[in-house]
Motif scaffolding. Structure first.
Motif, PDB file in Angstrom:
ATOM      1  N   THR A 232       1.567   4.704   1.375  1.00  0.00           N
ATOM      2  CA  THR A 232       1.171   5.249   2.670  1.00  0.00           C
ATOM      3  C   THR A 232       0.520   6.613   2.570  1.00  0.00           C
ATOM      4  O   THR A 232      -0.272   6.979   3.443  1.00  0.00           O
TER       5      THR A 232
ATOM      6  N   THR B  76      -5.758   0.024   7.610  1.00  0.00           N
ATOM      7  CA  THR B  76      -6.879   0.881   7.205  1.00  0.00           C
ATOM      8  C   THR B  76      -7.417   0.467   5.845  1.00  0.00           C
ATOM      9  O   THR B  76      -8.633   0.374   5.643  1.00  0.00           O
ATOM     10  N   VAL B  77      -6.499   0.197   4.901  1.00  0.00           N
ATOM     11  CA  VAL B  77      -6.915  -0.205   3.559  1.00  0.00           C
ATOM     12  C   VAL B  77      -7.605  -1.569   3.598  1.00  0.00           C
ATOM     13  O   VAL B  77      -8.653  -1.767   2.959  1.00  0.00           O
TER      14      VAL B  77
ATOM     15  N   GLN C 219      -2.958   5.836   0.131  1.00  0.00           N
ATOM     16  CA  GLN C 219      -3.684   4.616   0.534  1.00  0.00           C
ATOM     17  C   GLN C 219      -4.158   3.804  -0.673  1.00  0.00           C
ATOM     18  O   GLN C 219      -5.163   3.100  -0.608  1.00  0.00           O
TER      19      GLN C 219
ATOM     20  N   MET D  66      -1.403   2.155   7.698  1.00  0.00           N
ATOM     21  CA  MET D  66      -2.292   2.416   6.563  1.00  0.00           C
ATOM     22  C   MET D  66      -2.718   1.113   5.883  1.00  0.00           C
ATOM     23  O   MET D  66      -3.783   1.062   5.275  1.00  0.00           O
TER      24      MET D  66
ATOM     25  N   VAL E 224       0.839  -1.195   0.000  1.00  0.00           N
ATOM     26  CA  VAL E 224       0.000   0.000   0.000  1.00  0.00           C
ATOM     27  C   VAL E 224       0.874   1.245   0.000  1.00  0.00           C
ATOM     28  O   VAL E 224       1.901   1.296   0.687  1.00  0.00           O
TER      29      VAL E 224
END
Length: 275
Positions: free
Chosen positions: A147, A236-237, A150, A233, A145
């Motif tokens: 950062t 989060t993704v 995202q 991140m 990913v």
């Protein structure tokens, strides 16, 4: 313009560039088949809608503007079984190029983070599982990913848990060596050979050492905390993809499941770009 219209206006030209058949007619003529870009666009739209093959075709029959963006009329839409079989024609290499093209919509920062998550395989009857020896219940998916944006840059899928996460990270980093300046990961990727491989590729490793000796504290103190802390991140993704597109794959065979995961990441990237 609705969000689904913005989505289809992005995925169609990307599919045309990747498949190289943008000049062809999307619908079959004279007994020919559907253009590859049309099938790829339809599959991405199916994942975007998070519906079955049959429901996707039924919905598209009521959306002439969307089908027109692909170059199809309602009468030209393939049968659900045709769309299902066409999924086998999409190679994983095409899915990776689609993923790379969709990530470029976000202007990646060259600072990446990597982590793994698990996807459920869609529930099947016990009789079906016994008939085809369908024993694996989860897929291990490692995502690279960016950062800052995202965006998902790359993905690796596996049906087993053999092999170290560090070895998978090296494989993913090698595929994306020219696009990365640094790579951050948690302590589960703590392996000296991985750090050395990343440095050989021109990538700065941001992976903290597990504490076994006093000098490990010194190694950790030298890490760029600002970029290292962005490794979260990936979590989060992973959460965003599962919440918006589902935590399970619909396909049954492992190679179709890998392609479905890759296309889910493509759809996620484009959805973020058109918000």
């Amino acid at each position: 313009m609705t969000q689904i219209s913005r989505f289809i206006s992005e995925i169609v030209p990307i599919s045309q560039r990747v498949t190289g058949d943008g000049d062809e007619s999307a619908a079959p003529e004279g007994g020919g088949g559907f253009a590859d870009y049309a099938l790829v666009s339809l599959h991405c739209l199916r994942i975007y809608l998070n519906t079955s093959y049959r429901m996707t075709i039924d919905l598209l029959k009521e959306m002439p503007q969307i089908t027109g963006e692909i170059g199809l009329d309602a009468a030209d839409l393939p049968a659900p079984s045709t769309l299902c079989k066409a999924f086998d024609q999409i190679s994983m290499s095409v899915c990776r190029v689609l993923l790379r093209q969709s990530a470029q919509l976000h202007d990646p920062s060259k600072h990446g983070a990597i982590d793994a998550t698990f996807y459920e395989r869609s529930a099947a009857s016990r009789h079906y599982c016994q008939r085809i020896s369908y024993r694996v219940q989860k897929l291990k998916v490692t995502k690279l990913v960016d950062t800052d944006s995202q965006a998902v840059l790359d993905v690796h899928c596996s049906t087993n848990r053999k092999g170290s996460d560090a070895d998978l990270a090296e494989q993913v980093a090698r595929r994306n060596a020219g696009d990365l300046r640094s790579l951050s990961a948690d302590k589960g990727y703590d392996k000296q050979s991985l750090r050395e491989s990343l440095r050989d590729l021109g990538i700065r490793p941001l992976i903290k050492h597990r504490i076994f000796a006093p000098y490990d504290h010194a190694h950790n103190a030298r890490i760029d905390e600002q970029h290292y802390n962005q490794r979260s991140m990936t979590e989060t993704v992973n959460s965003a993809v599962k919440r918006s597109l589902g935590f399970a794959v619909r396909a049954r065979s492992w190679f179709r499941e890998f392609r479905e995961i890759a296309l889910m990441c493509v759809v996620y990237n484009i959805k973020r770009a058109v918000k």
